[in-house]
Structure formats: C-alpha cells, structure tokens
Enzyme design. Sequence first.
Site, PDB file in Angstrom:
ATOM      1  N   GLU A 180      -5.552  -8.035  -1.925  1.00 13.60           N
ATOM      2  CA  GLU A 180      -6.243  -7.932  -0.636  1.00 13.60           C
ATOM      3  C   GLU A 180      -7.687  -7.559  -0.890  1.00 13.60           C
ATOM      4  O   GLU A 180      -7.967  -6.593  -1.613  1.00 13.60           O
ATOM      5  CB  GLU A 180      -5.628  -6.855   0.260  1.00 13.60           C
ATOM      6  N   GLU A 212       0.822  -1.222   0.000  1.00 10.63           N
ATOM      7  CA  GLU A 212       0.000   0.000   0.000  1.00 10.63           C
ATOM      8  C   GLU A 212       0.857   1.273   0.000  1.00 10.63           C
ATOM      9  O   GLU A 212       0.733   2.138   0.876  1.00 10.63           O
ATOM     10  CB  GLU A 212      -0.962  -0.017   1.189  1.00 10.63           C
TER      11      GLU A 212
HETATM   12  C1  BG6 Z   1      -4.597  -3.277   4.493  1.00 10.12           C
HETATM   13  C2  BG6 Z   1      -3.269  -3.762   4.998  1.00 10.12           C
HETATM   14  O1  BG6 Z   1      -4.650  -1.914   4.624  1.00 10.12           O
HETATM   15  O2  BG6 Z   1      -5.741  -3.637   5.157  1.00 10.12           O
HETATM   16  C3  BG6 Z   1      -3.331  -4.977   5.904  1.00 10.12           C
HETATM   17  O3  BG6 Z   1      -2.387  -4.020   3.935  1.00 10.12           O
HETATM   18  C4  BG6 Z   1      -4.522  -4.845   6.810  1.00 10.12           C
HETATM   19  O4  BG6 Z   1      -2.129  -5.098   6.586  1.00 10.12           O
HETATM   20  C5  BG6 Z   1      -5.789  -4.804   5.960  1.00 10.12           C
HETATM   21  O5  BG6 Z   1      -4.615  -5.830   7.796  1.00 10.12           O
HETATM   22  C6  BG6 Z   1      -7.075  -4.763   6.750  1.00 10.12           C
HETATM   23  O6  BG6 Z   1      -7.034  -3.739   7.703  1.00 10.12           O
HETATM   24  P1  BG6 Z   1      -7.353  -4.055   9.209  1.00 10.12           P
HETATM   25  O7  BG6 Z   1      -7.130  -2.815   9.936  1.00 10.12           O
HETATM   26  O8  BG6 Z   1      -8.773  -4.495   9.234  1.00 10.12           O
HETATM   27  O9  BG6 Z   1      -6.431  -5.140   9.639  1.00 10.12           O
END
Ligand code: BG6
Length: 483
Positions: A382, A179
């Site tokens: 993701e 990111e």
């Molecule tokens: C992304 C990151 O922003 O979102 C991850 O790359 C992160 O590391 C994921 O875990 C989800 O966010 P969160 O805060 O729900 O864990």
Amino acid sequence: MKKTTFKENFLWGGAIAANQAEGAWDVDGKGVSVPDICTGGKFGQSKLITPVMDKEKYFYPSHEGIQHFYRFKEDIKLFAEMGFKTFRFSINWTRIFPNGDEEEPNEAGLKHYDEVIDECLKYGIEPLITISHYEAPFGLTKKCNAWVSRDMIGYYLNYCRTLFTRYKGKVRYWLTFNEINSATEPIGAILGQGILNDLKNPTPFMEQPDLPEQRYQALHHQLIASALAVKLAKEISSENQVGNMQIYAGSYPLTPNPADVLLNQQYNQMKNYLCSDIQVKGKYPYYFETFLQKEGIELIKEPGDDDILMEGKIDFISLSYYVSSCQSTDPSIGVGEGNIMGGANNPYLEASEWGWQIDPKGLRIALNDLYDRYQIPLMVVENGLGAKDELEKDGTIQDDYRIDYLRKHIEQMALAVEDGVDLMGYTTWGCIDLVSATTGEYAKRYGFIYVERYDDGTGDFSRRKKKSFEWYKEVIVSNGLCL
Ligand code: BG6
C-alpha cells in the site's frame, strides 16, 4: 542504456479491500461485517459506529462501495490493460462465514471469489489475498467481542482452511491480517480487531471505550492465529507464501536532543517492529515484555503458544507506507493531523489535503530499516495519495499530483533496491477509487481509475481512466524505468 533495478518478475500492481470496494453487503447470504455498521463522514467528526443499523438516518458507504462485486470483470480488465502482474484484494470473511462461527462455508460466497480469481488468472495476474482486511464479522463482535476472545483463533483458522483448500494451485500469496500493528492504537481495536465495547449507542468512530489490555490480548490471539495460518498454508500447499502486513509509520526524532532520539527509538520498537519482531523472529521482544509489565498488563497465554509463534514464521514482510512523523519530548508539541500512529509534524515535509505528510525518502529508509533488521523479502502493498480529483468538462482527470507522488516513491524504492534490499513487489493503494477506511468518504480518491460516485449518494459508478492510468502502464511495461 540505463537498466532497470527491479527484478524481472517484480510484482507491479494495485490493492483494494472488499469492504471499501465490493458493495453488495447483504447479497448471496453475506453476513454483516463491522464496516457495514460504520456510517460515512469525516474522520473523528461524524463517522459513526451504529451497532443498530439505521438506514433511514445514516449513509453506510460499504453497502454500495464502488460496486466492484458486480463490476469486477470490467475492473480487472482495466488492471490487465495497465499490465498488472498482481492484484491485491481481500476476501470478505462474512461472504464465506456470514456470522463467522459456522462450521460450513457459504458456497455462494466462495463461488464469487472463484470467479474473481479466475478472472485474474485469465490475464496472468497473480492474486495476492488479504485474508482479513478490517472486516471482522459483526456476529463475532456480538458473540465474544471478536479478537478479545481466544475462540477467534478457531473461527479464523476454519476460514483460512477453507480458502487455502479451495484456492490451492491458484493462489500462492497470502497476507494474514491487514496492518496488524494498528492494534497498538485504539483505532486498530475497532478496524482490525472488531472490538466494540459499547454495543448500545451510535458513537463517533474514535469515542468507543478503549481498553489497552484488551487490545494487546486481542493482538496476542491474532499473532497466534497468524502463525497457525502460516503453518496450515504450508501443510496444504508447499507453494504457499505467507506474509504479514503492517503499517510502517516512518519516524524521526524532532530534534537531536538525546531525549527525542530515545523516544523515537521506543516509538519504532512499539509501532514499527513489534509485530514483525514476533512474526519474523518467532518470539516476543524484550521491550514489549517490559512495556506490558510497566503497564500492569498480564497477557493470558496457553502452554504451547511460544512454540506456535516460533513454528509459524512468515515468508515475507508486506507493508503499507503513506506518512512519516516526528517524536518529541516537548509536551507543547501536539500530534499532527492524519498521523494515526501518533507523532508530530515534520517541518521539512508537505502534506496531502488530508494532512498526511508526504515523505518519499522515508520509504527508502523504511525498506533499508526493515531489511537490515530481518533479512527476508519485502513487499510494499500500500502506498498512494488520497486527493480530491476534478472531473474536467471534457471527461478527463488530470491527476499530475498523483503521478508526482508515486514517481517520487518509486524512485526511492529503486534506490532501496540498489542499496541491496530484496523487494518483491509494489501494489499502489486504491488502484481504483474506493471508500476511505478512516473517513468513510468517496471524495478521498487514490485510483488510476475514477469512479463516478459521490458523498451525497449521487453517481452511477461508471469508470474513467485518469491521466495516471497511462503513466502507470508505462511504469510497468518498462519495469520501473519510465517514470
Ligand atoms: C490503510 C488501510 O491504512 O490505509 C486501507 O489498509 C486504507 O484500508 C488506506 O484505505 C488509506 O486510508 P484512508 O483512510 O485514506 O482510506
């Protein structure tokens, strides 16, 4: 019979990050990373950064993670059972270079990842490695405020060289920074860039002093480092494919008022296109030069930087996609909860328990938008739903809401492929429950595999398949046909 729209070799899988899963934070010579000094807690409230670690007083979730460091064989076996074609994970920089600036790597750290990679290959799972996933060495924060300093480029490249050489012939897919465009927000300075301007006091996550000129200078260093890493990867092995990794923060004008439309365009430029414009086209876009001028920010560049950017273009774009938001010029409309990249809530969308608005169609828009602009392959690395799962008395976890979320997103991905987008793969976030990056909680679960670990520190880390486990297995075996 209906035919699948996904390529035959489509990379289905899941993703995790070292600091959110491994634990073993100080084992086998590992140094301290920035996440290791972050306490557990709720976003913006009690998640603290404690430059001096106080284990008596605070709970540090990264120290134990989900014990993936010890249980990776069990975890990868479960991923293989689901039919994963790829597994995206990050290497914890401080396992390899404990302080970040050593010349020689820590052999014990490398040995650990030798085993992880070999375990993937044993099942025919293609490793997809994030070189830096919100895991800057704390030693470098103390030494030079991390990416604020140009010296970081050299430290990072030494780390990359070590990985590319050691895993030549075993790993083909690399992502340079997780990111990277989070640098446009204060949160990115801490997570992505390891910048801490108050090294004395425990401060809530979002209350570290933020200096935009520092963040953009640090981003310049990261972009140069990323471009040099692309070149280096190719020099070491012609098989290497290197991508960026960026947030795609879906965005709409809140109304058809041209002022809102214009604001939305500017938002997209600065949030969604800035890094990919530089990493795909090899140069700074005009709107960013104008932004810097207006803000009075003068980036310190070295001669040759422009050539480096041009020569280190990425092979593919990878993105995280969770939410979308709306842009409004009406000052009475505030930023919605969970929109770390800013933006108001969308009245047409529902939200997760953490206030992240769910927008499957936005994923089709995102993929078309990026492909239209860049015409290089894309990968969604993701996507997923953070939810409070219930462990039923009979030991099952009925996570139909997660299946529903993923199904709707995969359907939209399939439509994007039918639109003509070149999509390489899809790795869901947190394929096994792990620690949340923004809140430090265990309660925010994303996985197909439930981990018995709770925010009060109880739980023995045992693993259980959720209902979504069997569902995702079917999705993969049918190459996205059975949803
Ligand atoms: C992304 C990151 O922003 O979102 C991850 O790359 C992160 O590391 C994921 O875990 C989800 O966010 P969160 O805060 O729900 O864990």
